[in-house]
Design a protein around this motif. Structure first.
Motif, mmCIF file in Angstrom:
data_model
loop_
_atom_site.group_PDB
_atom_site.id
_atom_site.type_symbol
_atom_site.label_atom_id
_atom_site.label_comp_id
_atom_site.label_asym_id
_atom_site.label_seq_id
_atom_site.Cartn_x
_atom_site.Cartn_y
_atom_site.Cartn_z
ATOM 1 N N THR A 66 -3.941 -17.236 64.154
ATOM 2 C CA THR A 66 -3.412 -16.467 62.814
ATOM 3 C C THR A 66 -3.431 -15.255 62.521
ATOM 4 N N HIS A 67 -4.426 -14.905 63.160
ATOM 5 C CA HIS A 67 -4.323 -12.511 63.449
ATOM 6 C C HIS A 67 -3.851 -12.815 64.782
ATOM 7 N N GLY A 68 -2.388 -13.591 64.864
ATOM 8 C CA GLY A 68 -1.655 -12.572 66.969
ATOM 9 C C GLY A 68 -2.932 -12.458 67.556
ATOM 10 N N ALA A 69 -3.415 -11.262 67.386
ATOM 11 C CA ALA A 69 -4.154 -10.510 69.257
ATOM 12 C C ALA A 69 -5.541 -11.309 69.269
ATOM 13 N N GLU A 70 -5.457 -11.633 68.087
ATOM 14 C CA GLU A 70 -7.334 -12.955 68.038
ATOM 15 C C GLU A 70 -6.656 -14.478 69.230
ATOM 16 N N GLY A 71 -5.431 -14.682 68.972
ATOM 17 C CA GLY A 71 -5.448 -16.239 69.850
ATOM 18 C C GLY A 71 -5.652 -16.595 70.798
ATOM 19 N N ARG A 110 -0.250 -7.734 67.948
ATOM 20 C CA ARG A 110 -0.370 -6.773 66.523
ATOM 21 C C ARG A 110 -1.373 -7.819 66.311
ATOM 22 N N ARG A 111 -2.673 -7.646 64.886
ATOM 23 C CA ARG A 111 -2.845 -9.019 63.495
ATOM 24 C C ARG A 111 -2.063 -9.485 63.235
ATOM 25 N N VAL A 112 -1.225 -8.627 62.617
ATOM 26 C CA VAL A 112 -0.430 -8.912 60.931
ATOM 27 C C VAL A 112 1.091 -9.541 61.961
ATOM 28 N N ILE A 219 -9.529 -19.992 64.505
ATOM 29 C CA ILE A 219 -10.870 -19.721 65.207
ATOM 30 C C ILE A 219 -10.198 -18.348 64.953
ATOM 31 N N HIS A 220 -10.701 -17.303 65.066
ATOM 32 C CA HIS A 220 -10.971 -16.230 64.662
ATOM 33 C C HIS A 220 -11.789 -14.917 65.985
ATOM 34 N N THR A 221 -11.382 -14.362 65.447
ATOM 35 C CA THR A 221 -11.905 -12.954 67.109
ATOM 36 C C THR A 221 -11.855 -11.863 66.211
ATOM 37 N N GLY A 222 -13.632 -10.788 66.609
ATOM 38 C CA GLY A 222 -13.518 -9.228 65.814
ATOM 39 C C GLY A 222 -14.577 -8.953 65.028
ATOM 40 N N LEU A 283 -13.812 -19.648 61.736
ATOM 41 C CA LEU A 283 -15.012 -19.461 62.854
ATOM 42 C C LEU A 283 -14.493 -17.926 63.792
ATOM 43 N N GLU A 284 -15.293 -17.171 63.494
ATOM 44 C CA GLU A 284 -15.183 -15.845 64.142
ATOM 45 C C GLU A 284 -16.768 -15.344 65.452
ATOM 46 N N PHE A 285 -15.717 -15.110 66.115
ATOM 47 C CA PHE A 285 -16.401 -14.099 67.733
ATOM 48 C C PHE A 285 -16.127 -13.555 67.566
HETATM 49 ZN ZN ZN Z 1 -9.094 -13.131 62.408
#
Ligand code: ZN
Length: 352
Positions: A66-71, A110-112, A219-222, A283-285
């Motif tokens: 969803t947030h690009g580089a968080e993939g 990118r995140r966007v 699923i997200h990260t950051g 789900l944020e890592f």
């Molecule tokens: Zn995110």
């Protein structure tokens, strides 16, 4: 391969790994081709895979990128589950994987997305007035900087720190919680439904025409403690949906703070899967402390908008490291927690 971490170095390799595993399992695969392209003209797509019957009434929807580089983390969890468990599912249950929802950001680090849109702010009603975020206007100039270094940048960073103290951490977080006024700014939610928004709404009902109850896990990260997947559901405290989320994913599931649609992607699933009850989870890592994430975001933003004539490889490497740690221990924590959430989702769907 037991030692395979399922992490891959870039979007193309993540996608290839995902498709290879999908092809072995023989589920239904649909490819939505993104009109934008990746580095060196790479074709980009969001790939939808369903395992289990077309007419399944229960489904887990697992989303990466969803947030690009968080993939990277999301893709690795999807692949780890496909490699370990993909063949066996309870009756009447399907698993749908959405791989690379924001493929542009994934491929370009990118995140966007291709329109500078933060996809997780884009799923609001664009026919209504777009919300105005005063907090963002206050920090935007110092946050979305146009310099990579030098006295002007140092002054901006200092001012941002000062505002952080003045406004408080929570208000800074609110300020970056999304804005709809500055199309070249950070955390911009967009003023029309983005391509990925439309693709998700188009393909989910095709994948799950008969679903009645679904778990939607994005699923997200950051953010949050390193390596731990914090479960944050979309639903209000005391609501039946929140209670179900807690029953499925544990007592530390946090509820939505207020009855506001903040434009998260799961809203698209709730609206597109008409007649289904959809329980949504982010789900944020965690990766690095927040003060390590912010400069990576600022630098990438400044480089993308103002300095693309300069070599950006170090900036991009730092950006990737902020959302996907180069650390085997971290990777194995991601997989372990990710598989746990998948397993508890499926158990919960079967029971209810
Ligand atoms: Zn995110």
């Amino acid at each position: 391969m037991a030692s395979d971490s399922h992490f891959r170095p870039d979007y193309a390799a993540c996608r290839e790994h995902f498709l290879n595993l999908s092809n072995v399992l023989g589920g239904e695969l649909m490819r939505a081709i993104n009109p934008a392209s990746g580095p060196d003209g790479l074709e980009l797509s969001t790939d939808f895979l369903r395992l289990g019957p077309t007419d399944a009434e229960r489904a887990l929807i697992l989303v990466s990128g969803t947030h690009g580089a968080e993939g990277f983390a999301g893709s690795a969890i999807q692949c780890a589950w496909l490699a370990a468990h993909g063949g066996q599912l309870p009756d009447n249950l399907a698993v749908v994987m959405v791989h690379g929802l924001n493929a542009f950001g994934f491929a370009h680090l990118r995140r966007v997305n291709e329109n500078n849109v933060d996809l997780n702010r884009n799923f609001i009603d664009h026919e209504a007035d777009h919300p105005h975020n005063d907090g963002y206007a206050k920090v935007a100039h110092f946050l979305a900087v146009n310099r990579l270094d030098g006295p002007e940048r140092e002054a901006a960073d200092k001012e941002l720190l000062r505002l952080g103290v003045e406004m408080g951490h929570m208000n800074i977080m609110r300020a970056i919680g999304g804005q709809y006024d500055d199309a070249e700014g950070m955390f911009y939610g967009g003023r029309v439904p983005s391509w990925s928004n439309r693709a998700l709404r188009e393909y989910l009902p095709k994948m799950l025409p008969n679903v009645k109850l679904a778990a939607y896990v994005d699923i997200h990260t950051g953010l949050g403690p390193s390596g731990y997947g914090s479960p944050m559901c979309y639903h209000l405290p005391k609501s039946a949906d929140y209670n179900l989320a807690k029953a499925w994913w544990g007592g530390d599931v946090t509820a939505a703070a207020a009855k506001i649609n903040h434009g998260k992607t799961g809203v698209g699933a709730m609206e597109a899967l008409m007649g289904a009850r959809v329980i949504c989870l982010t789900l944020e890592f965690g990766t690095l402390p927040f003060d390590g994430i912010l400069p990576a975001l600022q630098d990438e933003h400044a480089w993308w908008w103002h300095h693309r004539d300069r070599d950006g490889s170090t900036i991009k490497a730092n950006f990737k490291a902020a959302f996907c740690r180069d650390d085997r221990e971290w990777e194995s924590q991601i997989i372990e927690r990710g598989l746990q959430i998948v397993a508890t989702s499926i158990e919960g769907l079967v029971k209810n």
